[in-house]
Design an enzyme around this catalytic site. Sequence first.
Site, PDB file in Angstrom:
ATOM      1  N   PHE A 199       0.824  -1.200  -0.108  1.00 15.81           N
ATOM      2  CA  PHE A 199      -0.080   0.018  -0.136  1.00 15.81           C
ATOM      3  C   PHE A 199       0.967   1.134   0.033  1.00 15.81           C
ATOM      4  CE2 PHE A 199      -2.721  -3.512   1.297  1.00 15.81           C
ATOM      5  CZ  PHE A 199      -3.950  -3.182   0.609  1.00 15.81           C
ATOM      6  N   SER A 200       0.582   2.315   0.959  1.00 17.69           N
ATOM      7  CA  SER A 200       1.330   3.333   0.949  1.00 17.69           C
ATOM      8  C   SER A 200       2.891   3.351   1.147  1.00 17.69           C
ATOM      9  CB  SER A 200       0.854   4.490   1.807  1.00 17.69           C
ATOM     10  OG  SER A 200      -0.641   4.925   1.198  1.00 17.69           O
ATOM     11  N   ALA A 201       3.353   2.071   1.571  1.00 15.09           N
ATOM     12  CA  ALA A 201       4.902   2.173   1.617  1.00 15.09           C
ATOM     13  C   ALA A 201       5.313   2.242   0.501  1.00 15.09           C
ATOM     14  CB  ALA A 201       5.219   0.852   2.297  1.00 15.09           C
TER      15      ALA A 201
END
Length: 366
Positions: A61-63
Amino acid sequence: MWCDPAFTAVADAFREADGGAGGGAALAVYAGGRLVVDLWQGTADADGVRPWERDTVVNVFSASKGMLATLAHLYVQRGLLDLDAPVTRYWPGFATPTTIADLLAHRAGLPAVRRELPPGSLFDWDAMTAALAAESPWWTPGERHGYHAVTFGWLVGEVLRRVGGRPVRDLVRDELGVPGLWIGLPASEAGRAAHLAPPRAGDDPPAALTKAMSEPGSITMMAFGNPAEQFTPGLANTARWRAAEIPASNGHATARALATLYGRLVSGEMFGPDVLGRAVAPRSEGHDEVLLAGTRFALGYMLPCEIRPFAPNPRAFGHSGSGGALAFADPDAGVALAYTPSRLVVSAAGPDPRWEPMVAALYACL
């Protein structure tokens, strides 16, 4: 698998993290320029049968925003990208008067598109970049900040695409030089992907955020819910999602690859000290117009903050991902850590209950 004896406490915290809840995870840590922890456990399929392997990858995801940030600063290092330049220098026709630095620091005022986007937009690069290029900012660019949860990927990604001359998925794969990082998983690698297990309840979301998410047309609701197909149940386990180019949220990685990326950053291998120093210096701090709580961002990297206190040192930098993924580096401690779980834990604020003891154990071992 490998763990330096000096970091046994980190390995113990990792092994205890999921408490038999199912799914799987991997953890990798660099310290002093060396890979000192490289562990994985659990299962990678929906039935709990296929073991997690050394090369299992998972949606972080946002990583994935950290991948884009690193690519941007790599272009700065090469003299191809000017952070202070207006976006229009690289993206003619972009309507918002803002800079590359504002895009990276979540200050551009474009966390969402106001008009309801049609089905399929989430998977249509040209549709999303065109909508954002024509959008009016929600606040005066540069004056405030708010988490560009999904739009960050298309905004920064389109600039990188124009500078690099190729799709972002190709730039991340080829330019960063770290095997095991993808924006959109190639069909040839699909068999390595871990199934994301249903989320468990985490901390209750702050009341203000819950209220904003329920208000039609609010900046928070539109940032996370437009295109609306983002809320499709089980979306992240579909072949369409895995293969798409959605740079803010569908990055796939191994923990080892993410830790390697941040290990190279903290060691000075990728950037000179001036480029890295500017990249990770605080740029946005305080009230977040989208998340409605305190956040801190550098130029593309998240910094430890009220929403995600992922490291004890405020100079640490990296990014967390929805569901519990985490990757960060601490330049003062000389360490980098990445944790990639398949069992999702939904928490709007605070540390993930699994990586908190791992991070604490790491710092206790230094």
